[in-house]
Design an enzyme around this catalytic site. Structure first.
Site: not given
Length: 413
Positions: A154, A191, A277, A413
């Site tokens: 992802t 995750t 990240e 978003t």
């Protein structure tokens, strides 16, 4: 010299496994989003899953399947929608996915395991998934591991894959693995999804025990941001196609196989931590001198997960006080007069006393790590000793950058 060597091939390196990955239209980006790992014969299956009480339907589904039967043939993975917090419909979609794949492969639906990753609260796009199953099965290949590894990610920057080989009874035995994970990474599974294949013959109970211990030494020792997710799954299949004698009890062969399994899991775990990240480097924390391994692991995890430690490393600031403070709040009792802290080659504290060190050189060490080669020269090594006990543990994390906040502030978003 290690008893195994790294080889090419990922999850299709072991004999009797095929894999595929395609774009089915599940992700808005149009990137690959549907993967399949397939064993040509029944494979002993084991799994380790999230400890969260809020779980995706696929996690409960896999747990039930593994409790009911010890073998599986296929793992179907979708990326894009987590299918977590989707109510009863999430369970229906998971079962429908397994049945659709089983029909295409002409196997029992009970032999299919399911994993999902993506945005929590979103159902799988079932029309696209079902339409994608025939081409996914058609694409199965003995060299399809890389395609599968690319289809499960992802926010990851890179796919994560590894394969290793050892000799048992003078015959090659292989273990391969792929994984995804970048954010929401913390011990007790994170995750992350990881899938491991092996061509040895192992008893179901022993294989599950091996996988649990390997997870505790790898995936349960990484942290990026302190968050654990709803979908975390580690699934391992062993199909016996190496034709080596069955491993049914603890012993030298079991120890050798478990050591290679642990090495595979640790490589993938470190790949996840390094790909955190916004991260610029991998942090490896080694703790020794604890009363036992559990205590050492606890201190290592606390240091690796400290936001202050992570921020200092991102800023190339050798602020060892943050390391000492994190060790002290880990919930493990030790005498601070025994505390020793080292950053790379720089000894910063010994016998609980601060030492004079070259701060500019230590900062340069951190700078070089942030510019280093992935999983090779980009590692910041922190070594801590808290006494003279036998306990030894390691944990892995990454630095905390401005980009982490940006990525997660804009995730949906």
């Amino acid at each position: 010299m290690a008893e195994w060597q790294m080889i090419e091939g990922g999850v299709t390196a072991p004999k009797g496994f095929q894999a595929s990955g395609i774009t089915a239209g599940l992700k808005p980006s149009g990137a690959p989003d549907l993967a399949l790992i397939y064993s040509e014969c029944d494979a002993i299956a084991a799994g380790v899953f999230t400890t969260s009480h809020v779980r995706a339907a696929c996690v409960d589904y896999c747990r039930q399947r593994l409790e009911a039967r010890s073998s599986s043939r296929a793992v179907l993975v979708n990326a894009g929608q987590a299918n977590a917090c989707t109510g009863n419909q999430g369970w229906v979609d998971t079962v429908d996915s397994a049945e659709a794949l089983a029909a295409a492969l002409n196997i029992s639906a009970d032999a299919v395991l399911i994993a999902s990753t993506g945005v929590i609260g979103q159902r799988i796009k079932m029309d696209q998934l079902k339409a994608g199953i025939p081409p996914l099965v058609q694409a199965l290949s003995p060299t399809g591991s890389d395609a599968a590894a690319s289809a499960i990610i992802t926010t990851d920057l890179v796919p994560k894959t590894i394969a290793m080989e050892t000799l048992l009874h003078d015959r090659p035995v292989r273990i391969g693995g792929i994984a995804k994970g970048s954010g929401m990474i913390h011990p007790n599974m994170a995750t992350m999804l990881s899938f491991v294949t092996c061509d040895a013959t192992v008893s179901p109970t022993l294989w599950q025990d091996m996988l649990r211990r390997a997870a505790d030494r790898s995936f349960n020792q990484i942290t990026v941001d302190g968050d654990t997710s709803t979908n975390d799954s580690l699934i391992a299949l062993a199909n016996g196609e190496s034709r080596t004698p069955a491993i049914t009890d603890e012993g030298p062969e079991a120890e050798q196989l478990e050591a290679m399994l642990t090495a595979v899991c640790q490589y993938l775990a470190k790949s996840i931590a390094r790909d955190g990240e916004g991260a610029t480097c991998l942090i490896e924390v080694t703790v020794s001198g604890a009363v036992n391994q559990a205590a050492a692991n606890q201190v290592a995890r606390t240091i690796a997960g400290s936001s202050l430690v992570k921020s200092a490393i991102f800023g190339h600031d050798p602020n060892w006080g943050r390391i000492a403070a994190a060790a002290g709040r880990a919930g493990v009792t030790f005498d601070q007069a025994d505390l020793r802290v080292q950053l790379g080659d720089f000894l910063l504290m010994e016998h609980g006393q601060p030492l004079v060190f070259d701060r500019s050189a230590a900062s340069a060490y951190l700078t070089q790590a942030s510019q280093g080669e992935y999983l090779k020269t980009d590692t910041v090594a922190i070594q801590v000793s808290i006494g003279d006990g036998p306990g030894f543990g390691q944990a892995w994390g990454c630095d905390l950058s401005y980009d982490y906040v940006k990525i997660n502030a804009e995730y949906t978003t």
